[in-house]
Write an enzyme that holds these catalytic residues in place. Structure first.
Site, short mmCIF file in Angstrom:
data_model
loop_
_atom_site.label_atom_id
_atom_site.label_comp_id
_atom_site.label_asym_id
_atom_site.label_seq_id
_atom_site.Cartn_x
_atom_site.Cartn_y
_atom_site.Cartn_z
N GLU A 164 40.55 46.41 39.18
CA GLU A 164 41.59 47.13 37.77
C GLU A 164 41.68 48.39 38.48
O GLU A 164 41.96 49.09 37.22
CB GLU A 164 40.67 47.08 36.71
CG GLU A 164 39.81 45.12 36.92
CD GLU A 164 39.51 45.29 35.51
OE1 GLU A 164 39.22 46.05 35.42
OE2 GLU A 164 39.37 43.89 35.26
N ASN A 206 41.46 43.00 43.33
CA ASN A 206 41.18 42.46 42.04
C ASN A 206 41.83 42.86 41.09
O ASN A 206 41.08 44.09 40.67
CB ASN A 206 39.51 42.21 41.57
CG ASN A 206 39.12 40.61 41.26
OD1 ASN A 206 39.68 39.75 41.04
ND2 ASN A 206 38.32 41.14 40.37
N HIS A 243 42.47 35.74 33.63
CA HIS A 243 42.26 35.26 32.04
C HIS A 243 42.71 35.31 31.19
O HIS A 243 43.90 36.35 30.68
CB HIS A 243 41.10 37.04 31.87
CG HIS A 243 40.06 37.11 32.14
ND1 HIS A 243 39.58 36.17 32.50
CD2 HIS A 243 39.58 38.16 33.20
CE1 HIS A 243 37.86 36.95 33.34
NE2 HIS A 243 38.39 37.64 34.00
N GLU A 271 38.45 34.97 37.93
CA GLU A 271 38.49 34.65 37.23
C GLU A 271 38.59 33.89 35.62
O GLU A 271 38.19 34.19 34.66
CB GLU A 271 37.65 36.38 37.05
CG GLU A 271 37.00 37.45 37.32
CD GLU A 271 37.20 39.36 37.49
OE1 GLU A 271 36.78 38.76 35.57
OE2 GLU A 271 37.37 39.54 37.81
N ASP A 273 39.31 32.16 33.27
CA ASP A 273 38.95 31.16 31.86
C ASP A 273 40.23 32.00 30.80
O ASP A 273 41.53 32.21 30.98
CB ASP A 273 38.27 32.05 31.15
CG ASP A 273 38.22 33.10 30.83
OD1 ASP A 273 39.63 33.99 31.05
OD2 ASP A 273 36.69 34.17 30.85
C1 XIL Z 1 32.61 40.85 32.60
C2 XIL Z 1 31.31 39.92 32.48
O1 XIL Z 1 31.62 39.20 31.94
C3 XIL Z 1 30.70 40.51 30.79
O2 XIL Z 1 29.80 39.94 31.02
C4 XIL Z 1 30.89 42.32 30.65
O3 XIL Z 1 29.96 42.13 29.68
C5 XIL Z 1 32.04 42.65 31.09
O4 XIL Z 1 32.59 42.17 31.73
N1 XIL Z 1 37.36 41.52 34.37
C6 XIL Z 1 36.35 41.99 35.60
C7 XIL Z 1 35.26 41.42 35.07
O5 XIL Z 1 36.36 42.00 36.95
O6 XIL Z 1 34.08 41.92 35.84
C8 XIL Z 1 34.45 41.29 33.76
O7 XIL Z 1 33.56 40.73 33.66
C9 XIL Z 1 35.53 40.77 32.96
C10 XIL Z 1 36.91 41.10 33.43
#
Ligand code: XIL
Length: 702
Positions: A164, A206, A243, A271, A273
């Site tokens: 990020e 990422n 996400h 990641e 969802d």
């Molecule tokens: C999130 C986790 O799922 C949570 O448990 C934590 O509190 C915060 O981070 N992008 C990412 C992940 O790269 O590491 C993040 O994970 C979600 C967004």
């Protein structure tokens, strides 16, 4: 396999006791969980992809959670445990405990790992974000990367090196301590440091909100990757967090994935969802990946809705009770739909990659049927053997299980059939007093390491020198045969039920004595590695002499196992290292073609396989991939995503398309179960720490 006679060889100190390789085991669950329904991991695997999830160490003790994890997923991303605040909460003081818990879970369940993440503005301790001096921050950042990567070396498939770093709605980097103190170059510096720390790990950038091709942020990241590739800055992959809101992926997601892939990097969905988890939105996301050959895997960000960081959105594939949701079914059926392209063989970190992304046909795994031949697709629809091979190896899947009366150091020479929903593996075990054999069965490769190993010396096979087994079902007699070496003969036992290890008959010899041609040529070699294959008229018995000869005897199908005669030299090499032992002969499904592979000893003393083809079992053999530099399988063409635990690719067997006496294999998506050992191991031959691993062909064109 080598003869018992090797017992007399001089002993050297045992450098390594239990193989370090056991610690880096990291195999993917590669095949359908044949006991029951398909799973996410097994559905993704035939096209060369993984299916992963984020895992929280604190939930591993929840059996609903870990049951789903181990059944469905073959890649794990620690959700928080490898982040900076967890691993280096104060300067120079590292804590890898919770991450190690996940790593060891993965190793013992055949799952690979994504390392997440090394350099990120979030979940960053204040002692780092408060640094204002560039020299200090540079040294702190590089030390963090190097220490973490060194700790996990050999265990991580891919690292999210930088997470990020770009600002939303912009082509520019976001503000962070790294950007503000070190400037634009911090990303490049992080990747260079990472490559030096663990050259075998894939290095990924990422980010989120980079899925829509026309977004400024996507364009910014794309320009960075293009620049890195053009200047040789090490980068292997780009992770798209994904996400999503209820609508799922943006329409241009496929374009984005293929445009990035065309830069010469792998891409992954890291990641995933989706708010409310609409099945179509999930299916579209999976399709976008399947359509791009360099999209090598998909990870969802948690297992059950209750595990999600956005739990009020219910965005995952399992409900809070652990039941699969409609989105799960959509993902399973999309993965299994047979559309899309196989994932590319992964380019090693230092390999220059092609700049195009050609979709290829999806690999379909052929499942055995009860008839002992093969299931669909029809043999004529199958492909051809390639002329060069590329393989990806699992970590250690099977290690020896010594017991009170078997002080064995290695497990070797596996023979394997898939029958009645299970893999049935027979293997030699060795200790300083000699050889015996074991039997184990399991439904899935992830279970192979925990399967009970039954010592066959308790059966009527009995004690004494019995080694290098080969198993097949002899359909004309409706009997299983186990063929093995007993020193002065090739022997066999029979059994009506392969799953009953006590059902094997006492050994009987194929020959009344060693055939003359063998005694004339064997020199100071050993008579080893007996192999039976039948066509519609005859059965043939191949064997090696560790002295440059491959022998072949024959009898008729109706006389088998009696009448093994007419022993001839089927292949020969004046340099015995070039044609050493462990010969296998297979029928190629759908072709009038046979494949011969023979184990050779390389210029470095390591084992590899050479291959030939022929249009009849008793014909002459034409070289296929037969050199050390372009072998059938060897150090030159095997990659080890889970860590290079062996340099030898030694005695083993193909996973066959069926299980009968024709020994039929599919030329597509080949797999080879083999023995390897810690490259540093050094002891007498029979005490070497051999372990079993699985090669999966990574250049299958069909
Ligand atoms: C999130 C986790 O799922 C949570 O448990 C934590 O509190 C915060 O981070 N992008 C990412 C992940 O790269 O590491 C993040 O994970 C979600 C967004």
């Amino acid at each position: 396999m080598k003869g018992l006679h090797r017992l007399g060889r001089r002993r050297r100190a045992v450098v390594i006791g239990l193989s370090a390789a056991a610690a880096v085991a990291g195999a993917v669950t590669l095949l359908p969980n044949s006991a029951g329904a398909a799973t996410l991991g097994t559905q993704a695997a035939p096209s060369g992809r993984y299916f992963g999830t984020a895992v929280a160490a604190g939930r591993l003790g929840d059996s609903t959670y870990s049951t789903i994890l181990d059944r469905e997923f073959n890649m794990i991303t620690p959700e928080n445990e490898m982040k900076w605040d967890a691993t280096e909460p104060s300067r120079g003081s590292f804590n890898f405990g919770p991450a190690d818990q996940i790593v060891s879970h993965a190793a013992s369940h055949g799952q690979q790992l994504r390392g997440h993440t090394l350099v990120w503005h979030s979940q960053l301790p204040t002692w780092v974000s408060g640094i204002t001096d560039a020299a200090t921050l540079r040294s702190v950042m590089n030390n963090h990367i190097t220490t973490a990567m060194t700790h996990f070396k050999g265990k991580i498939h891919s690292w999210d090196v930088v997470n990020e770093a770009f600002a939303d709605g912009s082509t520019q980097h976001r503000s962070s301590v790294f950007q503000n103190v070190l400037g634009d170059g911090f990303i490049e510096e992080a990747f260079r440091t990472a490559r030096a720390a663990d050259p075998a790990a894939k290095l990924c950038y990422n980010d989120y909100n980079i899925e829509n091709w026309t977004d400024a942020k996507t364009q910014g990241v794309y320009a960075m990757v293009r620049d890195f590739k053009s200047r040789g800055v090490p980068i292997d992959c780009v992770g798209f967090q994904s996400h999503f809101g209820t609508g799922g992926p943006p329409a241009g997601f496929g374009t984005t994935l293929s445009n990035f892939a065309a830069l010469g990097v792998d891409v992954q969905i890291t990641e995933l969802d989706i708010a409310t988890a609409p099945p179509t939105a999930y299916a579209n996301t999976v399709k976008a990946c399947l359509n791009v050959s360099r999209c090598t895997g998909i990870t969802v960000w948690g297992i059950r809705d209750s595990d999600s960081w956005r739990s009020t959105d219910n965005p995952l594939l399992f409900d809070s009770g652990g039941n699969p949701k409609p989105a799960y079914d959509a993902v399973i059926s999309t993965l299994g739909a047979g559309t899309g392209s196989s994932a590319s063989p992964s380019a090693g970190p230092s390999t220059s990659s092609s700049s195009t992304d050609q979709p290829r046909t999806k690999t379909r795994r052929v499942r055995p049927t009860a008839s002992g031949t093969t299931a669909s697709p029809s043999p004529s629809a199958s492909g051809s053997l390639p002329s060069t091979f590329q393989w990806s190896s699992s970590g250690v899947l099977i290690a020896p299980k010594p017991d009170a009366s078997h002080n064995v150091a290695g497990i070797k020479d596996p023979s394997v059939v898939y029958y009645n929903g299970k893999y049935h593996v027979f293997a030699s075990v060795a200790d300083s007093s000699g050889y015996s054999m074991v039997y184990l069965s399991f439904t899935d490769w992830s279970q192979a390491g925990s399967a009970t190993q039954y010592y066959l010396d308790q059966s009527p096979i009995g004690r004494g020198y019995r080694a290098a087994p080969q198993v097949f079902y002899f359909a004309p007699q409706k009997l299983w045969y186990l063929v093995y070496q007993t020193g002065d003969n090739a022997s066999y036992s029979t059994n009506a039920d392969i799953s009953n290890p006590n059902g094997w008959s006492a050994p009987k010899g194929f020959y009344s004595s060693m055939p003359t041609i063998i005694s004339q040529n064997i020199g100071n070699g050993y008579w080893v590695d007996m192999w039976v294959i039948c066509d519609s008229a005859n059965c043939y018995l191949f064997s090696s002499d560790d002295n440059g000869q491959l022998y072949r005897s024959q009898t008729t199908l109706s006389q088998f196992p009696n009448g093994m005669t007419n022993t001839v030299i089927a292949a020969q090499d004046a340099n015995r290292n070039n044609l050493f032992e462990a010969a296998n002969v297979y029928k190629v499904q759908g072709k009038n073609q046979y494949l011969l592979i023979v184990e050779a000893i390389g210029s470095d003393g390591r084992r590899y396989f050479r291959s030939w083809t022929s249009n009849s079992i008793d014909g002459s053999w034409t070289a296929l991939a037969a050199s050390e530099s372009s072998p059938f399988a060897g150090a030159a063409n095997v990659t080890f995503p889970a860590g290079a635990w062996t340099r030898d690719i030694s005695h083993g067997e193909m996973i066959r398309a069926g299980y009968d006496q024709t020994l039929t294999i599919s030329p597509c998506g080949m797999q080879y179960l083999y023995q390897g050992r810690d490259p540093n191991s050094s002891t007498d031959y029979n005490s070497l720490p051999w372990r079993l691993g699985l090669l999966t062909q990574s250049n299958s064109a069909c």
